[in-house]
Scaffold this motif. Structure first.
Motif, mmCIF file in Angstrom:
data_model
loop_
_atom_site.group_PDB
_atom_site.id
_atom_site.type_symbol
_atom_site.label_atom_id
_atom_site.label_comp_id
_atom_site.label_asym_id
_atom_site.label_seq_id
_atom_site.Cartn_x
_atom_site.Cartn_y
_atom_site.Cartn_z
ATOM 1 N N ILE A 302 0.821 -1.221 0.000
ATOM 2 C CA ILE A 302 0.000 0.000 0.000
ATOM 3 C C ILE A 302 0.850 1.266 0.000
ATOM 4 O O ILE A 302 0.681 2.127 -0.873
ATOM 5 C CB ILE A 302 -0.990 -0.006 1.181
ATOM 6 N N PRO A 303 1.784 1.450 0.958
ATOM 7 C CA PRO A 303 2.583 2.690 0.917
ATOM 8 C C PRO A 303 3.480 2.790 -0.312
ATOM 9 O O PRO A 303 3.659 3.887 -0.856
ATOM 10 C CB PRO A 303 3.405 2.630 2.216
ATOM 11 N N ALA A 304 4.033 1.651 -0.787
ATOM 12 C CA ALA A 304 4.894 1.696 -1.974
ATOM 13 C C ALA A 304 4.090 2.060 -3.212
ATOM 14 O O ALA A 304 4.540 2.854 -4.056
ATOM 15 C CB ALA A 304 5.596 0.348 -2.169
ATOM 16 N N ALA A 305 2.892 1.487 -3.336
ATOM 17 C CA ALA A 305 2.037 1.775 -4.497
ATOM 18 C C ALA A 305 1.600 3.232 -4.502
ATOM 19 O O ALA A 305 1.613 3.893 -5.551
ATOM 20 C CB ALA A 305 0.820 0.859 -4.483
ATOM 21 N N LEU A 306 1.218 3.745 -3.337
ATOM 22 C CA LEU A 306 0.806 5.151 -3.260
ATOM 23 C C LEU A 306 1.957 6.077 -3.629
ATOM 24 O O LEU A 306 1.766 7.072 -4.344
ATOM 25 C CB LEU A 306 0.292 5.470 -1.859
ATOM 26 N N GLN A 307 3.145 5.761 -3.164
ATOM 27 C CA GLN A 307 4.306 6.587 -3.488
ATOM 28 C C GLN A 307 4.603 6.537 -4.983
ATOM 29 O O GLN A 307 4.919 7.560 -5.597
ATOM 30 C CB GLN A 307 5.521 6.106 -2.689
ATOM 31 N N TYR A 308 4.497 5.353 -5.584
ATOM 32 C CA TYR A 308 4.755 5.206 -7.009
ATOM 33 C C TYR A 308 3.752 6.022 -7.837
ATOM 34 O O TYR A 308 4.125 6.749 -8.761
ATOM 35 C CB TYR A 308 4.682 3.727 -7.391
ATOM 36 N N VAL A 309 2.472 5.899 -7.491
ATOM 37 C CA VAL A 309 1.423 6.617 -8.211
ATOM 38 C C VAL A 309 1.627 8.120 -8.108
ATOM 39 O O VAL A 309 1.505 8.861 -9.090
ATOM 40 C CB VAL A 309 0.032 6.215 -7.670
ATOM 41 N N LYS A 310 1.965 8.590 -6.918
ATOM 42 C CA LYS A 310 2.138 10.029 -6.719
ATOM 43 C C LYS A 310 3.345 10.569 -7.483
ATOM 44 O O LYS A 310 3.337 11.717 -7.928
ATOM 45 C CB LYS A 310 2.270 10.335 -5.226
ATOM 46 N N GLN A 311 4.371 9.747 -7.652
ATOM 47 C CA GLN A 311 5.536 10.212 -8.403
ATOM 48 C C GLN A 311 5.287 10.223 -9.904
ATOM 49 O O GLN A 311 5.903 11.000 -10.629
ATOM 50 C CB GLN A 311 6.751 9.330 -8.087
ATOM 51 N N LEU A 312 4.387 9.376 -10.365
ATOM 52 C CA LEU A 312 4.086 9.347 -11.796
ATOM 53 C C LEU A 312 3.133 10.460 -12.217
ATOM 54 O O LEU A 312 3.144 10.882 -13.365
ATOM 55 C CB LEU A 312 3.472 7.999 -12.179
ATOM 56 N N ALA A 313 2.290 10.920 -11.285
ATOM 57 C CA ALA A 313 1.253 11.896 -11.633
ATOM 58 C C ALA A 313 1.671 13.300 -11.202
ATOM 59 O O ALA A 313 2.314 13.479 -10.168
ATOM 60 C CB ALA A 313 -0.063 11.520 -10.952
ATOM 61 N N PRO A 314 1.316 14.311 -11.985
ATOM 62 C CA PRO A 314 1.553 15.688 -11.560
ATOM 63 C C PRO A 314 0.725 16.015 -10.313
ATOM 64 O O PRO A 314 -0.267 15.349 -10.021
ATOM 65 C CB PRO A 314 1.093 16.533 -12.756
ATOM 66 N N GLN A 315 1.125 17.045 -9.591
ATOM 67 C CA GLN A 315 0.510 17.389 -8.309
ATOM 68 C C GLN A 315 -1.002 17.523 -8.410
ATOM 69 O O GLN A 315 -1.751 16.995 -7.590
ATOM 70 C CB GLN A 315 1.110 18.704 -7.786
ATOM 71 N N GLU A 316 -1.462 18.214 -9.450
ATOM 72 C CA GLU A 316 -2.894 18.480 -9.564
ATOM 73 C C GLU A 316 -3.709 17.252 -9.960
ATOM 74 O O GLU A 316 -4.944 17.279 -9.912
ATOM 75 C CB GLU A 316 -3.146 19.612 -10.575
#
Length: 385
Positions: A302-316
């Motif tokens: 869960i934390p690794a997946a969330l971190q990965y998704v957030k790094q791939l997507a722009p802030q907005e």
């Protein structure tokens, strides 16, 4: 911080009391077939795909996530108490859908409030969320013991009582509104779905995390099939869910040391091996011991997946990206694995479910190996352009 920890403990205790034994209730109390159980249990994740964004929209519209959370809890209590009186399969379908709609508000809105609070004061989300894992684990054991003494219907009363306690605690939670403006899923979809790595990761979540969630439906039945009692079911869930807490506590440190790709690859590989083991009909004691592996497949995933998704997507677009990830893993993936698993169990045996889970997880290993081989995550400047 302690009020959030106690709150998460109660909410996940409520969810754990039904999640661990609901399929057993359908089988032993209502005498449904495995395919009927699979159909009912597969409804919740597919309904959640649509209902969760609606709760989020209402929260954004009212700018009061705490109020919407309390409404979700109160409506879940009422529906659960009605649920306990139903015997008709067609009415059960309606009750499952209604409870899925109301219950889908609990986790995302709780996370929204706690994350906003943490951003203001500083802190570690993992130290709060691990109390949810502890609550879920303890609920499985206590619910199993109470069900043995008072009947399986008691799980609905435990669920309702703990949510009522959650409501009382909920009044003490700080009011919170999002600190950043969210982009709607509809507006974010075109951009995100053009990103090859992001789309591949959605399929990764589908094939790896879908079976992990679907296992909650069949694990109790599987334990009974191997000769386990209701207490044994509770012990198995206690071990599996309880193992998440320590991994979640140190997830940030482990991800920093070994990297997101290696952690996600490990999660997929361990999941696949666990499902292969269950397919071979091992001794019950080995099933209990192997349940510890859920700490890797959930506590770190869960934390690794969330971190990965957030790094791939722009802030907005991060909220949109997380919504899509949850929809594929917790929604579509869980629905597919639960639905197909029910029919495999009816036509072959409950062990056939786990060869499906294993095959899906091995596909996930392949996807993550490919993503790792092309592992350069774009910088924020590259994403913005």
């Amino acid at each position: 911080m302690m009020i959030f920890q106690f709150y998460y403990f109660c909410i996940y205790f409520a969810i754990g009391s039904t999640s661990s034994l609901l399929s057993v209730y359908f089988k032993d109390q209502l005498h449904l077939t495995t395919s009927q159980i699979g159909l009912l249990m597969s409804l919740s994740p597919i309904v959640t795909i649509f209902s969760q964004p609606l709760w989020g929209m209402l929260s954004d519209l009212t700018q009061n996530p705490k109020k919407m959370l309390l409404i979700g809890q109160f409506s879940s209590i009422l529906i659960a108490l009605m649920y306990s009186t139903v015997n008709s399969f067609s009415i059960l379908v309606i009750m499952v859908i209604l409870l899925a709609i109301s219950q889908s508000a609990l986790i995302p809105l709780s996370d929204s409030i706690s994350l906003t609070y943490i951003q203001k004061i500083g802190g570690n989300y993992g130290s709060i969320r691990l109390f949810g894992s502890i609550g879920f684990a303890v609920a499985a054991l206590i619910s199993g013991e109470l069900a043995k003494s008072y009947g399986l219907i008691v799980i609905f009363y435990i669920f309702a009582f703990l949510l009522f306690v959650g409501i009382l605690i909920g009044f003490l939670l700080p009011s919170a509104t999002p600190t950043t403006k969210k982009t709607s899923v509809i507006k974010g979809l075109p951009y995100l779905l053009k990103q090859k790595k992001f789309v591949l990761f959605l399929f990764f979540a589908f094939v790896v995390f879908g079976p992990v969630n679907a296992n909650n439906t069949y694990f109790g039945l599987y334990i009974q099939n191997l000769g386990g009692t209701l207490t044994g079911v509770g012990i198995a869930f206690l071990i599996s869910a309880g193992s998440e807490a320590p991994f979640m506590q140190y997830a940030k440190r482990l991800i920093s040391r070994f990297g997101m790709y290696n952690i996600l690859l490990l999660s997929a590989g361990v999941s696949a091996l666990r499902w292969v083991l269950y397919f071979t009909e091992p001794p019950l004691i080995l099933v209990y011991v192997s349940s510890i592996s859920q700490g890797l497949t959930v506590g770190l995933f869960i934390p690794a997946a969330l971190q990965y998704v957030k790094q791939l997507a722009p802030q907005e677009l991060q909220s949109t990206a997380v919504t899509l990830y949850a929809s594929f893993g917790l929604g579509l993936g869980a629905w597919f694995s639960t639905f197909i698993g029910g029919y495999l169990s009816d036509y072959y045996s409950i062990h056939a479910i786990y060869i499906l889970f294993a095959l899906l997880s091995f596909i996930g290993v392949g996807i993550m190996l490919y993503l790792k081989s092309t592992s350069k995550i774009p910088s924020k400047e590259e994403i913005a352009s």
